[in-house]
Every structure is written in C-alpha cells, then in structure tokens.
Design an enzyme around this catalytic site. Structure first.
Site, PDB file in Angstrom:
ATOM      1  CB  ALA A 178       1.907  -0.992   4.545  1.00 38.26           C
ATOM      2  CB  SER A 179       2.624  -2.486  -0.228  1.00 40.09           C
ATOM      3  OG  SER A 179       2.081  -1.270  -0.763  1.00 40.09           O
ATOM      4  CG  MET A 207      -2.072   1.048   1.276  1.00 38.30           C
ATOM      5  SD  MET A 207      -2.896   0.668   2.717  1.00 38.30           S
ATOM      6  CE  MET A 207      -4.277   1.789   2.354  1.00 38.30           C
TER       7      MET A 207
END
Length: 842
Positions: free
Chosen positions: A87-88, A1
C-alpha cells in the site's frame, strides 16, 4: 496508498484505546518483545490480527512472527517470506527510483513535471512537489470512478490522460500547503517509465531488487501477466466470516501502492538506506529532510517518509483493500519495526507503543448471544449473535465466542438498537443514571426542545462535571435566544432588527459548537409574540450551517392549519429538514381530521419539503394552564368556557404541580372546581391568576404549575403513530406525565402486541433508525458493524409500561438490559452506575 471513499479505513492513523500493561522504554528489549508476542497472539486469537511482524536491532532480527493465512481460498499459512501489497509504504520505493534517475542525470527535482510528461496539464507543479505531497493535485479516485467504464482498468498513463482531458482544479497552489496525495505518486510512476524508457516494474527489478538481492519483492498490479507464487491476498472479516478484499479496477496503477515485499526483504531494504548501495549518502539524506513550504514553514515529510522526533524516527503506514502495513526506523535506537497485515485489521499502533514503552490496552470484545436481532431497518427479526468491540458493534451473525470472551446470554429475547428519544425533557443533571430513560430502553435523548435548553458549552461542562449514563444531543432553543437578546421581561413582543441579529450571531455560534439546529416553542409566551419573519431568519441560519428545525408549532388547536403552514413554509424556503414536535390535534371540534392533516404533510413532501414528525403514544398532553388560552386572554370568561369545552376535559385533566397551593397537585381541574364550589371555567381562570401572582412573588421558583390535559382522540393518535414519517418520542421528564417513564414501552405493549397497529420491526425502526435520520445522527440507530453499541434487550411478550397518573414513576417491565457505548447501564430493573454517555454534536 489510501483508498477511495468506498474503502476508507485508515487504521494506522486512528488512535484506538486498548487495555493492557505498560513497560518503560528503559526496560530490556527482550521484555518488551515478550509483551509484543503475547499481545499479538491474543489479537490473532480474537481475529484482530492476521499478518507478519519483524523487529530488528542493529540489523539483526530480534523478533519475527507470522500469524494467520496468506489467502482465504487455500489457507496457506503466512511466513516472513510472504509478499504483501505494501500500500502506501510503496511510496518510498517510488521515491528511491526518482532519486536514482536524478543521480543518473535523467531528471531534476525542481523541473516542472511537464518537462517529462508533455501532456501533464499543470505547468507549476514540479517533481519535488509530487515527492513531498505539496502539488495541490486532487485525489484521483473520484476522477477515475467518474470517467472510467465499469470494466476499465486504470493505468498510470491513463491517469495522466484523465488529468489532461478533464483538468480538475488544484486544491491549492504548489508549495503552499502539505496535503497527502496519492495522485502525485502515480504520476511519479509515469515519470519513471517515461524517463527510464522501460516499465516501472522492470526499472524497479534492475535498480532495487537485484542490487539488494531481494527474494520476495516485486511490483504486481491488476491484470499483470503473471501471478507470483508467494503473493499474499487481501481479505477482511465480515460478521464472523473472511471475505475477499483484494485488488480492484483502480489497481492498474503503480506508485501509490502495488509494490509487494516480505518482512525479511523490508529489513534488507531498511538497512540499505544507510549503506549507499542504491544512491549516494547526500542523496538519501535529502529524502529524510522535512519539506519547506512557500511561507518558510516546514512539514515533517520527506520523499516517501514521515519524519518524527527531529529525524530520529522515520516511518510510513499504508492501508488499501485488505492490507495494512507499517515500517518504522528508529535511527537513534538502531531498531526497525515492520508489520504487514492482510486481514483488514492491524496492530501497528499497539506494537509501536509496546516498543516505545507506552501503556497499551487491548480491544475489549463481548458477545451477546442467543438473541433475535431487530436491527432498526424495518426488516424481519433474525436469530443471531452480536459482538461488540470497545464502544462499537463489530459483528452480527452466527458467531462463536473467542477464548475467555465475555458472553451475555440473550435467552432468545429481542436485541435492537437503543431507542432514540427525539424530544426529551429528562434532567440528567438531577438523575445522571437516567433511570426514567434507560428503564424504557432509551440510550440517547435530544434536549433543547420547545425553544428552551442550554448553550452547548454549558451542556458539555455539566457532562464533564457529572458523567451520565446515556447520550445527549441538543437543539438551540428560540426562546433561549430571545431571552439573551431581549431580556427575560422583554419577550412579549416582536423582536427588533438588531435583536434578531444578536440571536442570529449566537445561533451561528451554537451551530458551530454542534447543535442539531433550531427548536421553537411558538405556542408558549416566550416565543408566541415572534412573527414569521423572525423565525424564518433564524431558521435560515440553522439551514446555512447544515442544521435542522424542530417546532412545537404555534397552535395545536384553533389555528392548527396556519401553524402547520408556517412550518411547511420554513421547510420550503430554507430547504432544510423540518419536524413537527409531538404531532397532535388538541381541539375537540377537529378530532378525526388526522388523515386530512397527514395529507397536507404528504402534499408538502411531494413538493420537496422534507417535513417529518414525532409523536408520543398518549391522548393527553402536559404543559401549562396558560396554553389553554390561545388568545392569551386569561381573564376572559368566554375563552375559559371555550377551553373547558374544546381544549381539555376538566374531569380527566390533572394538575401535576401547583406551587400556589400544593394540595391541588394530583387533582383534576374538575376536582378543584368542586372543592372551591366553582364552575370549571372560573376555576381555570382563578388557577392561572393565582399561579401568576405566586410566580411574581417567588421569581426563583420554576415550574410553578403544570397540567396533564386530556384533549386528544385515540384515533388521531393511532393515525399519527403509523404515518411512515413519524418517529416515536416521549416528550417526557423525570416527573409529571407517565410518558417520562413509559412512552416507548407503551408503544411496544399497547400498539404493537395488544392492538397490532404496527409490526414490532416497524415500531423499532420508528424508535431508532428513523429517529436518527430525522435528527441527522450518524452511526446510531441500526445494529450493524461500525455503529455505536447502544443496544436494548427486551422481552416482547412481557414488555409493558407501568407508569400511570398517580404512579407516574413506575418502572416498565420487560426491558432486560441496556448498553450505551458497549457498557451495560441497566439490568434487572436497576441502573448499574456506569455512565458512558456523551454529548453528540452535529
């Protein structure tokens, strides 16, 4: 993200230089882990790491450590069971759920997304495109911020609705390129919910968490109904304090982020990828294959994994609000590195380099304490300390030193941004330590002025050969362009159409190479014969490249109004910022008209013309004798008489240099006239003629003559300095006019302390942030976090310019220390020999 522009800090993808030791990859893992441990401890003690680290080999934990807190509200310590927003790194879990649905026969990678989400508006985008980041979809952040209300929370279905309603144009056709895209993974989250018939978090729990018996892994998003007990909260350090930096209203989505997990659970997850527990071996194998683009080339990204070293390294990073995450699987070495941070900082690059046996360097911090900060914005001074980290300002506020941190005691003096000289002729090639500049607090100069200068590549080559103490930016000079297109002897006419085209081509190249814009010296012979159309065409080239225009206007005396009109028209037609160099009124009969001239400039600004000025704080200029003949009629007695009566005072105007008769240097024109038993007007004509003859006979000699001309009103100078759109400059050089050594300190002493023409805060603004604004320089001119650490420490009670005619190189007093890019370049009225200056490009 990855965050919207508001939050972009992609730490893991930015290479940072550190100071430390290196070990070979062949050294024992235990030795490298000891280095890792001590490094992380140092970083934590300097508030540069708050998180958890785990290193495993062959599935066994070899190192794990938790440093810091899970939340700033209760200071609960982190553990290896603490669940961080990944997050990502969340993307690999989303990809796994898609793979599971594919194995269950509920979807196919190469089917259009519309097969599963009927309202998805793009017919050519497949599920595989979403997995591989080859969809061409634009990022959703701007779309959501534009169309959501301030209290709305974005969801996966809500994003699909926004795409359907507004249909933002794709960035490229599916499969043509690889471009990281968070939107695609949010859409994948919507597909999972639709195809599985249950919320993503339920499918995730049933098909990943439970089979792997994960204890601290779940999906959590903004407005989730329950808050897990071990959830870690994001924060960031801001000027010495920890402030919350957690989920925002975009965090109602799942897919590009919002999977939470602990370091221990992530190790179990990493090990499961080679066991077949979640999907079959050939299914997971495809996740680690580089994507193949439409043109047959590949890109090293699979399904939620970055692929390095021919598949021997599989990794992903993440950054969102206060979270920074990293997972690396060294397939050949059977090692795993997991790093989870929640303090808005990270050490992933450092940890990876240590495990890889590469040299690393820790960030260097230093504290400038006990100062009054005048930050360059014009706001009042405040007591504070300033912490530097490498070449940037890190923190400003009430700060205490870290253990073993270097501390510079400011002794209650003023710390401000380093001064930016928007119009300089200082020769750093001759004086790389930049003593004339740093001794008056200048940390950046802008050259290429008055139409002269060098090509950008030439400047860069010089700086590589000879590093300098201060930063340099440059305009591209009009006269330089004319000389290259028309020849040195062909300048005394208007340019032909093909010559203008040659100039435009070269200017475009220079703009591409980072020149700030176009500079002109239209009062000088090399450019005087150009017409307005030539200048306007070139100015438009600079404007089209996002540049600016700065001009020693065509006249500062008899045709001043016409010259001002010319630069206003250039600003009006090109719509780019334009600046009058060293604003002045040099015609005696027009002295006192500064307010009328400023009213003209304000009128233009009210019409949208972005016109500004710079000004130096003296009532005498420096140029050539020839500018005293505005009509270029150097043998006309009437024009010479007009010059001595209207354009300069012969008795106070001093020859700085005169190669035809060096004995004249340092004498006024009036003095020379007495020596020659001539009237000043006759002497003026003779001096011009003799200098011209000398120059023709000695073509290799540059700067044959120069004069400091007394021809301005102090009242006008004061008015120009106080105009809100005037920044301070020196127009100075290493020799000649005292302004080369004293312009900035003269403002601080004469116009701030003695005459109180302006406040100290206003003067600093005019020397720093306003200059940066007028030049288009980024991240300079303000004392604030993230800006370059170009700083000056001075005593406002003792600062004083000492340079005078006859002693033009006398150093100013009161400038106590100067830093460029965090390096001390001047202290105790001496340069340090450190040369961190760089070429600044537009």
């Amino acid at each position: 993200m990855h965050p919207p522009r508001l939050y972009v800090i992609t730490i893991f993808l930015i290479f940072i230089w550190f100071r430390g030791t290196s070990q070979s990859i062949t050294s024992p893992l235990d030795s490298r882990l000891k280095t890792l441990d001590s490094t992380l401890t140092v970083l934590h003690n300097q508030a540069m790491f708050n998180g958890v680290v785990l290193v495993a080999e062959q599935g066994k934990v070899r190192y794990q450590k938790a440093l810091g807190i899970a939340s700033i509200t209760n200071n609960v310590p982190l553990t290896t069971q603490s669940a961080f927003n990944l997050a990502s790194v969340s993307k690999q879990f989303i990809a796994m759920m898609i793979m599971q649905l594919q194995e269950q026969g509920k979807l196919k990678y190469d089917e259009p997304v519309q097969t599963y989400l009927h309202h998805f508006p793009y017919t050519a985008i497949s599920v595989r495109d979403l997995l591989n980041h080859t969809s061409g979809l634009p990022e959703y952040f701007d779309l959501a911020q534009k169309y959501l209300g301030p209290l709305d929370t974005l969801t996966n279905d809500g994003l699909v609705q926004l795409l359907n309603q507004h249909k933002p144009a794709p960035v490229f056709q599916p499969g043509d390129k690889w471009a990281y895209c968070n939107t695609g993974y949010v859409v994948l989250g919507a597909i999972i919910a639709k195809v599985s018939g249950m919320p993503v978090e339920t499918f995730f729990d049933q098909n990943i968490v439970r089979p792997l018996k994960l204890k601290n892994t779940y999906i959590y998003y903004h407005k989730s109904k329950t808050v897990p007990h071990n959830r870690v909260y994001g924060f960031r350090r801001e000027n010495g304090r920890n402030v919350a930096d957690d989920l925002i209203r975009l965090d109602g989505v799942v897919g590009d982020g919002n999977v939470y997990s602990s370091a221990e659970d992530l190790l179990i997850w990493a090990q499961s990828l080679s066991t077949g527990k979640l999907v079959k071996e050939f299914t997971i194998k495809e996740a680690f294959m580089p994507v193949k683009l439409n043109d047959g080339t590949t890109y090293p990204y699979g399904f939620g994994w970055m692929i390095e070293e021919n598949g021997n390294v599989l990794m992903h990073t993440g950054g969102w609000v206060g979270f920074r995450t990293l997972i690396i699987r060294y397939v050949d070495r059977k090692q795993t590195l997991i790093m989870l941070a929640n303090g808005g900082n990270a050490a992933g690059r450092i940890a990876r380099d240590i495990l890889d046996g590469k040299p690393v360097q820790l960030p260097q911090t230093q504290l400038i304490s006990n100062v009054r900060v005048i930050d360059g914005t014009g706001t009042p001074a405040r007591k504070a300390a300033v912490r530097l980290r490498n070449d940037r300002i890190w923190e400003v506020g009430t700060l205490t030193p870290f253990k073993n941190e270097s501390v510079f005691d400011g002794k209650g003096m003023v710390l401000s941004p380093g001064f930016i000289d928007s119009h300089s002729h200082h020769d750093l090639n001759a004086q790389p330590d930049a003593l004339p500049a740093v001794s008056q607090g200048i940390t950046t100069i802008v050259v290429g002025q008055d139409g002269g200068g060098l090509l950008m590549d030439t400047l860069q080559s010089r700086l590589k050969r000879q590093p300098v103490a201060i930063n340099v930016a440059s305009y591209t000079g009009h006269a330089m362009l004319r000389q290259k297109a028309m020849g040195a002897n062909g300048l005394y006419r208007t340019a032909k159409a093909d010559e203008v085209e040659q100039m435009k081509t070269l200017l475009r190249s220079e703009m591409h190479n980072g020149a700030l814009g176009l500079s002109t010296g239209l009062e000088y012979e090399s450019s005087f014969f150009s017409n307005r159309d030539e200048v306007l065409q070139l100015a438009q080239v600079a404007a089209d490249s996002g540049g600016r225009y700065i001009s020693h206007i065509r006249s500062e005396d008899i045709t001043l109004d016409e010259a001002v009109d010319e630069i206003i028209q250039i600003g009006r037609q090109t719509k780019m910022p334009v600046q009058i160099s060293h604003l002045k009124i040099a015609l005696r009969s027009k002295w006192g008209q500064s307010q009328r001239l400023l009213a003209l400039l304000e009128e233009a600004r009210s019409e949208g013309v972005k016109i500004t000025a710079d000004c130096y704080p003296y009532d005498y200029w420096m140029s050539t004798l020839r500018v005293l003949f505005p009509k270029r009629d150097y043998t006309n007695p009437v024009s010479a008489e007009f010059a001595v009566n209207q354009l300069f005072d012969p008795s106070q105007s001093v020859l700085v240099r005169y190669a035809a008769n060096p004995a004249y240097a340092g004498k006024s024109v009036g003095d020379v006239a007495k020596l020659r038993n001539e009237k000043p007007a006759q002497t003026l004509m003779n001096l011009v003629a003799e200098a011209s003859d000398f120059g023709q006979k000695n073509p290799d000699v540059s700067g044959v003559e120069g004069i400091m001309g007394k021809s301005m009103s102090e009242t006008d100078v004061r008015d120009f300095l106080t105009w809100p759109h005037t920044n301070i400059c020196s127009d100075g050089a290493n020799d000649g006019h005292p302004r080369g050594y004293g312009a900035f300190t003269r403002v601080l002493a004469r116009y701030v302390r003695d005459q109180r023409l302006m406040t100290l805060e206003t003067a600093i603004q005019k020397m720093t942030s306003l200059s940066a604004e007028h030049l288009g320089l980024k991240n300079r001119g303000i004392v604030t976090s993230g800006y370059f650490a170009d700083l000056v420490l001075f005593n406002p009670d003792t600062v004083l310019d000492k340079a005078r005619i006859g002693d033009n190189k006398a150093l100013s007093t009161g400038i106590e220390a100067v830093w460029v890019a965090g390096k001390l370049v001047y202290q105790g009225q001496k340069t340090t020999g450190v040369r961190p200056g760089t070429l600044l490009r537009r």
